[in-house]
Design an enzyme around this catalytic site. Structure first.
Site, PDB file in Angstrom:
ATOM      1  N   HIS A  63      -2.462  -0.265  11.773  1.00  0.00           N
ATOM      2  CA  HIS A  63      -2.732   0.563  11.276  1.00  0.00           C
ATOM      3  C   HIS A  63      -3.960   1.845  12.001  1.00  0.00           C
ATOM      4  O   HIS A  63      -4.312   2.891  12.844  1.00  0.00           O
ATOM      5  CB  HIS A  63      -3.992   1.591   9.432  1.00  0.00           C
ATOM      6  CG  HIS A  63      -4.301   2.339   9.527  1.00  0.00           C
ATOM      7  ND1 HIS A  63      -4.132   3.993   9.269  1.00  0.00           N
ATOM      8  CD2 HIS A  63      -6.242   3.147   9.078  1.00  0.00           C
ATOM      9  CE1 HIS A  63      -4.642   4.676   8.537  1.00  0.00           C
ATOM     10  NE2 HIS A  63      -6.263   4.065   8.605  1.00  0.00           N
ATOM     11  N   HIS A  88     -12.949   2.913  12.898  1.00  0.00           N
ATOM     12  CA  HIS A  88     -12.651   3.976  12.082  1.00  0.00           C
ATOM     13  C   HIS A  88     -12.982   3.227  10.433  1.00  0.00           C
ATOM     14  O   HIS A  88     -13.686   3.528   9.408  1.00  0.00           O
ATOM     15  CB  HIS A  88     -11.996   4.501  11.970  1.00  0.00           C
ATOM     16  CG  HIS A  88     -10.842   4.252  11.061  1.00  0.00           C
ATOM     17  ND1 HIS A  88      -9.437   4.011  11.959  1.00  0.00           N
ATOM     18  CD2 HIS A  88     -10.549   5.164  10.011  1.00  0.00           C
ATOM     19  CE1 HIS A  88      -8.740   4.231  10.896  1.00  0.00           C
ATOM     20  NE2 HIS A  88      -8.974   4.527  10.221  1.00  0.00           N
ATOM     21  N   GLU A  92     -16.697   0.491   6.318  1.00  0.00           N
ATOM     22  CA  GLU A  92     -16.114   1.045   4.579  1.00  0.00           C
ATOM     23  C   GLU A  92     -15.493  -0.467   4.133  1.00  0.00           C
ATOM     24  O   GLU A  92     -16.170  -0.889   3.386  1.00  0.00           O
ATOM     25  CB  GLU A  92     -15.575   1.568   4.906  1.00  0.00           C
ATOM     26  CG  GLU A  92     -15.694   2.436   3.571  1.00  0.00           C
ATOM     27  CD  GLU A  92     -15.181   3.298   2.682  1.00  0.00           C
ATOM     28  OE1 GLU A  92     -14.123   3.923   4.000  1.00  0.00           O
ATOM     29  OE2 GLU A  92     -14.651   3.737   1.431  1.00  0.00           O
ATOM     30  N   ASP A  93     -14.400  -0.562   5.164  1.00  0.00           N
ATOM     31  CA  ASP A  93     -14.183  -1.745   3.866  1.00  0.00           C
ATOM     32  C   ASP A  93     -13.951  -3.499   4.357  1.00  0.00           C
ATOM     33  O   ASP A  93     -13.833  -4.007   4.494  1.00  0.00           O
ATOM     34  CB  ASP A  93     -12.501  -2.127   4.037  1.00  0.00           C
ATOM     35  CG  ASP A  93     -11.542  -0.479   3.836  1.00  0.00           C
ATOM     36  OD1 ASP A  93     -12.435   0.053   3.176  1.00  0.00           O
ATOM     37  OD2 ASP A  93     -10.793  -0.081   4.148  1.00  0.00           O
ATOM     38  N   ASP A 154      -6.616   9.648  11.593  1.00  0.00           N
ATOM     39  CA  ASP A 154      -6.364   9.040  10.377  1.00  0.00           C
ATOM     40  C   ASP A 154      -5.400   9.285   9.293  1.00  0.00           C
ATOM     41  O   ASP A 154      -4.670   8.717   8.744  1.00  0.00           O
ATOM     42  CB  ASP A 154      -8.144   8.649   9.842  1.00  0.00           C
ATOM     43  CG  ASP A 154      -7.615   7.483   8.795  1.00  0.00           C
ATOM     44  OD1 ASP A 154      -7.117   7.044   9.038  1.00  0.00           O
ATOM     45  OD2 ASP A 154      -8.250   7.860   7.939  1.00  0.00           O
ATOM     46  N   ASP A 274      14.547  33.472  12.403  1.00  0.00           N
ATOM     47  CA  ASP A 274      13.621  32.992  13.370  1.00  0.00           C
ATOM     48  C   ASP A 274      13.596  31.493  13.083  1.00  0.00           C
ATOM     49  O   ASP A 274      12.399  30.631  13.023  1.00  0.00           O
ATOM     50  CB  ASP A 274      12.660  33.466  13.727  1.00  0.00           C
ATOM     51  CG  ASP A 274      11.929  34.044  12.566  1.00  0.00           C
ATOM     52  OD1 ASP A 274      12.261  33.532  11.141  1.00  0.00           O
ATOM     53  OD2 ASP A 274      10.660  34.893  12.788  1.00  0.00           O
TER      54      ASP A 274
HETATM   55 MN    MN Z   1      -8.240   4.720   7.725  1.00  0.00          MN
END
Ligand code: MN
Length: 744
Positions: A63, A88, A92-93, A154, A274
């Site tokens: 990811h 990123h 947090e994790d 993300d 279109d």
């Molecule tokens: Mn993520």
């Protein structure tokens, strides 16, 4: 066991393969030392996510690598962003802290990661929390736009890999995507990303229609490609002869945009003409750009007749998000309108990659337009008065709208959204000028405040010191800025009046020998049926309450229940959620079966019928409301109040009938209405609730509300009605009530 070991080996290889692909994507922007930084970030992410897997069973590290790849390839971001994208999710994790990040990668990276961590979706039993989160995210625009861009990357990767998520998560994430992320991508000029986000969201929210349109597009692919080839051939050579280096190709429109057109115009797929646009990309030097584009325009329109109403020149005045291009619609050889987009390579890169591409072309005038926009966002966010939800609503509106260009008396250029009024213009210039505005002169002619401005108007504002903002102004202004300022002025005025009302009430209660205390004020508020004491005070000040009736209150008081006004109670909502979940498979509300146990209603904003994709939304005072996933309110409800959404499913119940709307178009003919009603009530034995018919110069348009059993029943009815002579189209429609049922 052995198998697992082999798997891990293969995975390790795959991870390295993906990492190398990322490095290749980063290469164009890499400078000395960058490779080492990226490697360091990759190692940290790999190590800290090493025991984690995605829902699909894949290693988690896939990811962040993919997010970094999108950031590099599809947004064109540089090394700092790549490093942040790789990291990123670590704060947090995993156990890694912001301090660790700062120590290894410096302040800048730590700050961006901090922003990314703060805006990650946290859901709580608090209605405005999600909106508050969005607001925080927008605030980071002021700090560093890269936070938003990485967040978008993300989100895009999550949307691309959502098949393994449970259905309710898919719906929630999809609606959040259409509600906020796609408009943001649009506003930042990331057109390719915006289209993909919308298409992916539609795939989950409206999967049948999505598959249907995809299939139709595929069926006609060969035919369309041939048409494009024949259309391009004649002028391609002329472009070269005239010394223009050009790349010309046909580009299919996104499934979502085709669907939008079908819905907006109420037409079937076959009538969307279109399905593609022709793109001419010129290789021009910066100083020849504009001349070359118009030269190409002239060559194309020598061959094909242009529609004079459909010329858009975003080269002379680029859009606020930096978009530059020349659009025209011409009549093709088979009597079909074809859109042609003319731009240079530089303009194309900005159109595809948006904001980031701006940095590469610093000399571009479009920079200032985007800077202005970011400045505006900051200004808006700094208004502490506006409630997060209101704010988001208005902000979102401004994200999507196109802009018009208006001149001040001195010739300065002001950008406003389409449909902006003279009053919006006044607020745009200065909030005091807006508050005191009494009228305007547009192109030297006197007009009212609500006058809708046209592109190119020159506007002079007339103001008076006696003027104050009025409630009805809110009904015609369109900019978020004007709305926010008017609302806060009205609130201030209400507060002031309420102060007065409070004093009047105090005196009156004293004379009646009723104690002035919170308890009694709450009782009075309830007695006069106002939502809060401030409304009670305000209406007393405005003379809307007969104070004589206070005596009646006094005598009735003994029977009035002591009860605080109903409020959104987290516990109450939680109670309903638990009730739904109690002993149920997949926590799904079964419509038809649970009727006795749970209080639910079909919402009348989208009139769901069995067979529709639906969800339940828990209201505070009105039980559970069932909405269609395509309901105009659905995206808002799901993205802002996700925790109040419950999965819902139909159980078979042929004996019940549901209200739905049909729009019928055709050629007016004697007896047509009679024939339609015969089919509906006689052949199909369906009850009609209402019919409204409009007939104009032989064209007939009717809206019929009928009761049907389910979608299959409805489809059969539509098929039959289409066979009536003179009928050209029959479509289902929802009542377009814009009223949101949030707190109700
Ligand atoms: Mn993520």
């Amino acid at each position: 066991m052995n198998e697992l070991v082999i798997d891990l080996e293969a995975e390790k290889k795959e991870i390295l393969k993906r990492y190398r692909a990322l490095l290749r994507a980063c290469k164009p922007a890499m400078q000395k030392g960058d490779k080492r930084m990226i490697r360091q970030a990759f190692d940290m992410a790999l190590e800290s996510h090493k025991d984690m897997r995605r829902k699909s069973g894949e290693p988690y590290i896939y990811h962040p690598i993919a997010v970094a790849q999108i950031a590099a390839e599809e947004i064109g971001l540089g090394t700092t962003s790549i490093v942040c994208a790789l990291l990123h999710d670590v704060v947090e994790d995993t156990d890694i802290t912001l301090e660790d990040i700062e120590r290894e990668f410096g302040k800048k990276v730590a700050k961006i990661i901090d922003g990314l961590t703060k805006i990650s979706g946290v859901f709580d039993y608090n209605s405005s929390l999600q909106a508050e989160n969005f607001r925080k995210m927008l605030l980071t625009l002021a700090d560093d736009v890269r936070v938003i861009l990485i967040k978008l990357a993300d989100r895009l990767h999550n949307m691309r890999t959502m098949d393994f998520m449970p259905r309710d998560k898919q719906l929630k994430i999809s609606s959040e995507t259409v509600y906020l992320y796609a408009p943001l991508a649009h506003r930042l000029g990331l057109y390719a990303m915006k289209s993909e986000l919308e298409d992916l969201a539609m795939k989950y929210m409206e999967s049948e229609t999505y598959k249907f349109i995809a299939k139709k597009l595929n069926e006609k692919k060969a035919e369309r490609e041939l048409y494009i080839k024949e259309f391009i051939e004649p002028f391609k050579n002329i472009l070269i002869e005239q010394g223009l280096k050009a790349e010309v190709y046909g580009r299919p429109k996104s499934i979502h945009s085709i669907w939008n057109k079908m819905r907006k115009k109420g037409i079937p797929f076959e009538e969307v003409y279109d399905l593609f646009a022709i793109r001419i990309i010129l290789d021009s030097s910066l100083e020849n750009e504009k001349a070359d584009c118009w030269k190409a325009y002239s060559i194309v329109t020598d061959l094909y007749r242009p529609n004079p109403d459909r010329l858009r020149d975003w080269i002379s005045s680029p859009k606020a998000n930096g978009y530059e291009s020349l659009h025209t619609t011409v009549m093709g050889s088979k009597g079909q309108w074809v859109e042609v987009q003319i731009r240079t390579k530089r303009m194309n890169e900005i159109a595809e990659k948006g904001f980031a591409a701006h940095w590469k072309y610093k000399e571009s005038a479009a920079d200032t337009a985007l800077d202005q926009w970011i400045h505006k966002v900051r200004e808006l966010l700094s208004n502490p008065e506006s409630n997060a939800l209101d704010f988001l609503d208005e902000f979102k509106m401004n994200l999507f709208s196109d802009e018009i260009f208006i001149f001040t008396p001195k010739g300065a250029l002001i950008q406003l959204p389409v449909h902006a009024t003279a009053l919006d213009f006044a607020f745009e210039i200065h909030s005091d000028l807006g508050a005191k505005c009494i009228g305007a002169k547009v192109n030297h002619k006197l007009v009212p405040l609500s006058y809708k401005l046209q592109n190119g108007d020159q506007v002079e504002i007339l103001a008076s010191n006696k003027q104050t903002p009025k409630e009805d102004w809110l009904s015609f202004v369109v900019t978020a800025k004007a709305k926010a300022r008017i609302k806060s002025a009205l609130k201030e005025e209400k507060r002031r009046a309420a102060e007065e009302g409070k004093e009047i009430l105090e005196r009156k209660l004293k004379s009646l020998k009723i104690t002035y205390n919170t308890d009694n004020i709450n009782k009075l508020t309830l007695y006069f049926k106002y939502p809060a004491p401030i409304d009670l005070f305000y209406n007393i000040a405005k003379g809307n309450i007969d104070l004589g009736s206070l005596k009646e209150f006094q005598s009735a008081e003994k029977t009035v229940e002591t009860r605080t006004p109903e409020r959104i109670e987290a516990a109450q909502i939680e109670g309903i959620i638990n009730k739904v979940k109690a002993g149920k498979e997949n926590n799904t509300l079964l419509i038809g079966e649970d009727m006795q146990k749970l209080d639910y209603k079909l919402s009348n904003c989208c009139n769901p019928i069995p067979g529709d994709d639906v969800f339940g939304f828990i209201t505070v005072s009105d039980g559970i409301k069932i909405h269609r996933t395509t309901c105009p309110n659905a995206a808002k409800l799901m993205s802002n109040f996700g925790y109040r959404v419950v999965k819902a499913k139909w159980t078979s119940q042929k004996e019940l009938a549901f209200l739905t709307g049909l729009r019928i178009r055709g050629i007016d003919d004697v007896g047509l209405i009679n024939q339609l009603t015969t089919v509906i009530s006689h052949d199909f034995k369906v009850n009609i609730r209402s019919i409204t018919i409009d007939s104009n110069e032989g064209i007939f348009e009717g809206a019929i509300m009928v009761y049907v059993n389910d979608t299959q029943h409805l489809e059969n009815l539509i098929k039959k009605l289409k066979q009536v002579k003179g009928v050209t189209s029959v479509t289902r429609y929802d009542s377009e009530s814009k009223n949101l049922e949030i707190a109700s």
